[in-house]
Scaffold this motif. Structure first.
Motif, PDB file in Angstrom:
ATOM      1  N   TYR A  98      47.138  54.778  48.313  1.00  0.00           N
ATOM      2  CA  TYR A  98      48.148  54.504  47.310  1.00  0.00           C
ATOM      3  C   TYR A  98      47.560  53.542  46.294  1.00  0.00           C
ATOM      4  CZ  TYR A  98      51.472  56.740  50.327  1.00  0.00           C
ATOM      5  OH  TYR A  98      52.123  57.666  51.085  1.00  0.00           O
ATOM      6  N   LYS A  99      47.867  53.768  45.058  1.00  0.00           N
ATOM      7  CA  LYS A  99      47.337  52.930  43.988  1.00  0.00           C
ATOM      8  C   LYS A  99      48.496  52.352  43.194  1.00  0.00           C
ATOM      9  CE  LYS A  99      44.463  53.186  39.893  1.00  0.00           C
ATOM     10  NZ  LYS A  99      43.650  54.073  39.063  1.00  0.00           N
ATOM     11  N   PRO A 100      48.705  51.057  43.283  1.00  0.00           N
ATOM     12  CA  PRO A 100      49.772  50.464  42.473  1.00  0.00           C
ATOM     13  C   PRO A 100      49.428  50.563  40.994  1.00  0.00           C
ATOM     14  CG  PRO A 100      49.003  48.947  44.174  1.00  0.00           C
ATOM     15  CD  PRO A 100      48.051  50.094  44.147  1.00  0.00           C
ATOM     16  N   LYS A 101      50.407  50.895  40.188  1.00  0.00           N
ATOM     17  CA  LYS A 101      50.194  50.975  38.745  1.00  0.00           C
ATOM     18  C   LYS A 101      49.768  49.627  38.177  1.00  0.00           C
ATOM     19  CE  LYS A 101      53.508  54.635  37.763  1.00  0.00           C
ATOM     20  NZ  LYS A 101      54.801  54.930  37.147  1.00  0.00           N
ATOM     21  N   ASN A 102      50.185  48.546  38.818  1.00  0.00           N
ATOM     22  CA  ASN A 102      49.913  47.222  38.288  1.00  0.00           C
ATOM     23  C   ASN A 102      48.757  46.520  39.003  1.00  0.00           C
ATOM     24  OD1 ASN A 102      51.193  46.812  40.695  1.00  0.00           O
ATOM     25  ND2 ASN A 102      52.698  45.364  39.919  1.00  0.00           N
ATOM     26  N   CYS A 103      47.868  47.250  39.666  1.00  0.00           N
ATOM     27  CA  CYS A 103      46.716  46.632  40.325  1.00  0.00           C
ATOM     28  C   CYS A 103      45.793  46.052  39.257  1.00  0.00           C
ATOM     29  CB  CYS A 103      45.958  47.659  41.184  1.00  0.00           C
ATOM     30  SG  CYS A 103      44.435  47.004  41.908  1.00  0.00           S
ATOM     31  N   VAL A 104      45.598  44.751  39.292  1.00  0.00           N
ATOM     32  CA  VAL A 104      44.789  44.105  38.264  1.00  0.00           C
ATOM     33  C   VAL A 104      43.332  44.546  38.311  1.00  0.00           C
ATOM     34  CG1 VAL A 104      46.277  42.083  38.038  1.00  0.00           C
ATOM     35  CG2 VAL A 104      44.407  42.046  39.672  1.00  0.00           C
ATOM     36  N   PHE A 105      42.848  44.992  39.459  1.00  0.00           N
ATOM     37  CA  PHE A 105      41.460  45.428  39.556  1.00  0.00           C
ATOM     38  C   PHE A 105      41.286  46.886  39.141  1.00  0.00           C
ATOM     39  CE2 PHE A 105      40.138  42.189  43.067  1.00  0.00           C
ATOM     40  CZ  PHE A 105      40.301  41.162  42.157  1.00  0.00           C
ATOM     41  N   CYS A 106      42.357  47.670  39.101  1.00  0.00           N
ATOM     42  CA  CYS A 106      42.267  49.067  38.673  1.00  0.00           C
ATOM     43  C   CYS A 106      42.394  49.197  37.162  1.00  0.00           C
ATOM     44  CB  CYS A 106      43.355  49.901  39.342  1.00  0.00           C
ATOM     45  SG  CYS A 106      43.046  50.215  41.082  1.00  0.00           S
ATOM     46  N   ASN A 107      42.831  48.158  36.518  1.00  0.00           N
ATOM     47  CA  ASN A 107      43.007  48.182  35.074  1.00  0.00           C
ATOM     48  C   ASN A 107      41.848  47.460  34.399  1.00  0.00           C
ATOM     49  OD1 ASN A 107      45.609  49.567  35.022  1.00  0.00           O
ATOM     50  ND2 ASN A 107      46.320  47.759  36.111  1.00  0.00           N
ATOM     51  N   ALA A 108      41.858  47.407  33.101  1.00  0.00           N
ATOM     52  CA  ALA A 108      40.753  46.815  32.346  1.00  0.00           C
ATOM     53  C   ALA A 108      40.454  45.396  32.842  1.00  0.00           C
ATOM     54  CB  ALA A 108      41.105  46.792  30.866  1.00  0.00           C
ATOM     55  N   LEU A 109      39.179  45.135  33.060  1.00  0.00           N
ATOM     56  CA  LEU A 109      38.730  43.828  33.524  1.00  0.00           C
ATOM     57  C   LEU A 109      37.848  43.187  32.460  1.00  0.00           C
ATOM     58  CD1 LEU A 109      37.602  44.893  37.109  1.00  0.00           C
ATOM     59  CD2 LEU A 109      39.529  43.405  36.587  1.00  0.00           C
ATOM     60  N   ASP A 110      37.797  41.877  32.492  1.00  0.00           N
ATOM     61  CA  ASP A 110      36.798  41.188  31.688  1.00  0.00           C
ATOM     62  C   ASP A 110      35.918  40.383  32.645  1.00  0.00           C
ATOM     63  OD1 ASP A 110      38.577  39.197  32.391  1.00  0.00           O
ATOM     64  OD2 ASP A 110      39.070  38.590  30.367  1.00  0.00           O
ATOM     65  N   ARG A 111      35.015  39.626  32.155  1.00  0.00           N
ATOM     66  CA  ARG A 111      34.079  38.829  32.967  1.00  0.00           C
ATOM     67  C   ARG A 111      33.126  39.717  33.773  1.00  0.00           C
ATOM     68  NH1 ARG A 111      38.970  37.704  34.269  1.00  0.00           N
ATOM     69  NH2 ARG A 111      38.706  38.071  36.484  1.00  0.00           N
ATOM     70  N   LEU A 135      33.037  38.940  42.420  1.00  0.00           N
ATOM     71  CA  LEU A 135      33.739  39.932  43.223  1.00  0.00           C
ATOM     72  C   LEU A 135      33.111  41.285  42.919  1.00  0.00           C
ATOM     73  CD1 LEU A 135      37.438  38.830  42.587  1.00  0.00           C
ATOM     74  CD2 LEU A 135      35.970  38.229  44.507  1.00  0.00           C
ATOM     75  N   VAL A 136      32.855  42.056  43.974  1.00  0.00           N
ATOM     76  CA  VAL A 136      32.365  43.421  43.815  1.00  0.00           C
ATOM     77  C   VAL A 136      33.461  44.341  44.333  1.00  0.00           C
ATOM     78  CG1 VAL A 136      30.607  45.117  44.458  1.00  0.00           C
ATOM     79  CG2 VAL A 136      29.958  42.720  44.103  1.00  0.00           C
ATOM     80  N   ILE A 137      33.868  45.300  43.508  1.00  0.00           N
ATOM     81  CA  ILE A 137      34.945  46.219  43.882  1.00  0.00           C
ATOM     82  C   ILE A 137      34.496  47.668  43.687  1.00  0.00           C
ATOM     83  CG2 ILE A 137      36.733  44.546  43.247  1.00  0.00           C
ATOM     84  CD1 ILE A 137      37.289  46.357  40.760  1.00  0.00           C
ATOM     85  N   PRO A 138      35.021  48.571  44.508  1.00  0.00           N
ATOM     86  CA  PRO A 138      34.800  49.992  44.230  1.00  0.00           C
ATOM     87  C   PRO A 138      35.770  50.436  43.136  1.00  0.00           C
ATOM     88  CG  PRO A 138      36.096  49.737  46.226  1.00  0.00           C
ATOM     89  CD  PRO A 138      35.747  48.353  45.759  1.00  0.00           C
ATOM     90  N   ARG A 139      35.350  51.386  42.345  1.00  0.00           N
ATOM     91  CA  ARG A 139      36.257  51.920  41.323  1.00  0.00           C
ATOM     92  C   ARG A 139      37.402  52.696  41.964  1.00  0.00           C
ATOM     93  NH1 ARG A 139      34.640  51.645  35.972  1.00  0.00           N
ATOM     94  NH2 ARG A 139      32.476  51.069  35.636  1.00  0.00           N
ATOM     95  N   VAL A 140      37.129  53.338  43.110  1.00  0.00           N
ATOM     96  CA  VAL A 140      38.175  54.035  43.855  1.00  0.00           C
ATOM     97  C   VAL A 140      39.021  52.976  44.548  1.00  0.00           C
ATOM     98  CG1 VAL A 140      38.648  55.603  45.771  1.00  0.00           C
ATOM     99  CG2 VAL A 140      36.759  56.081  44.204  1.00  0.00           C
ATOM    100  N   HIS A 141      40.321  53.129  44.474  1.00  0.00           N
ATOM    101  CA  HIS A 141      41.221  52.125  45.041  1.00  0.00           C
ATOM    102  C   HIS A 141      41.320  52.241  46.569  1.00  0.00           C
ATOM    103  CE1 HIS A 141      44.549  49.239  44.830  1.00  0.00           C
ATOM    104  NE2 HIS A 141      44.989  49.888  45.888  1.00  0.00           N
ATOM    105  N   PHE A 142      40.949  51.159  47.249  1.00  0.00           N
ATOM    106  CA  PHE A 142      41.220  50.952  48.679  1.00  0.00           C
ATOM    107  C   PHE A 142      42.038  49.675  48.714  1.00  0.00           C
ATOM    108  CE2 PHE A 142      37.336  53.374  48.784  1.00  0.00           C
ATOM    109  CZ  PHE A 142      37.434  54.154  49.921  1.00  0.00           C
ATOM    110  N   GLY A 143      43.102  49.655  49.485  1.00  0.00           N
ATOM    111  CA  GLY A 143      43.946  48.464  49.526  1.00  0.00           C
ATOM    112  C   GLY A 143      43.258  47.273  50.181  1.00  0.00           C
ATOM    113  N   THR A 144      42.838  47.426  51.440  1.00  0.00           N
ATOM    114  CA  THR A 144      42.220  46.336  52.192  1.00  0.00           C
ATOM    115  C   THR A 144      41.177  46.911  53.141  1.00  0.00           C
ATOM    116  OG1 THR A 144      43.720  46.421  54.111  1.00  0.00           O
ATOM    117  CG2 THR A 144      44.444  45.091  52.207  1.00  0.00           C
ATOM    118  N   ILE A 145      40.518  46.045  53.891  1.00  0.00           N
ATOM    119  CA  ILE A 145      39.515  46.500  54.851  1.00  0.00           C
ATOM    120  C   ILE A 145      40.146  47.335  55.960  1.00  0.00           C
ATOM    121  CG2 ILE A 145      37.854  44.675  54.375  1.00  0.00           C
ATOM    122  CD1 ILE A 145      38.837  43.208  56.889  1.00  0.00           C
TER     123      ILE A 145
END
Length: 165
Positions: A30-43, A66-76
């Motif tokens: 599931y991908k929340p529409k408001n996930c801050v990491f799924c939307n445009a990032l800076d830094r 922080l290193v994140i995958p582009r594909v959304h995973f909620g947690t470990i």
């Protein structure tokens, strides 16, 4: 035969999902529409087709990425043994970025928050170039892990054990 009760529960589930802004993705994620990491990032300090690395907005160390995958995973908790290569690649990226800034060995720490201790529900690996700033942050990211923090090595060990016959 599908009962009217099953249809009712399915409809309620859809309404709840829509209300909370979730949409289905591949593999039942599931991908929340408001996930801050799924939307445009800076830094951003690194990106490719699969991963993004960026500075933490509230750094707890001399260098905190922080290193994140582009594909959304909620947690470990959502990871499966077949995701081990992804974790390895995240570690490689984080390690290389820290080494480029002079952090390695005992001056580097890598890991993930354990649910329910996630502030952002998008899988992210903390890459910390020590020393901690402020010093109390060392309790948030202990070297040997804790109830709320799992080192990358511990996560890989746990996931590898799940694949063993």
């Amino acid at each position: 035969m599908v009962s009217s009760r099953s249809i009712l529960f399915a409809a309620i589930g859809i309404i709840i999902a829509y209300t909370f802004g979730y949409r289905m993705l591949i593999r039942g994620q599931y991908k929340p529409k408001n996930c801050v990491f799924c939307n445009a990032l800076d830094r951003i300090v690194y990106e490719d087709d699969e991963f993004i690395a960026f500075h933490d907005i509230k750094p707890d160390a001399a260098l905190h990425l922080l290193v994140i995958p582009r594909v959304h995973f909620g947690t470990i908790k959502e990871l499966k043994p077949e995701d081990l290569p992804m974790i390895g690649r995240m570690q490689d990226i984080g390690k290389r970025l820290l080494e480029e800034q002079g952090f390695s060995g005992d001056n580097a720490r890598f890991g993930f928050h354990r649910p329910p201790f996630n502030s952002i529900h998008h899988l992210h690996m903390h890459c910390l170039g020590l020393p901690f700033k402020p010093k109390r942050a060392e309790k948030m990211f202990p070297k040997n892990g804790s109830r709320w923090f799992m080192t990358t090595a511990q996560l890989v060990e746990k996931m590898s054990a799940e694949t063993a016959p």
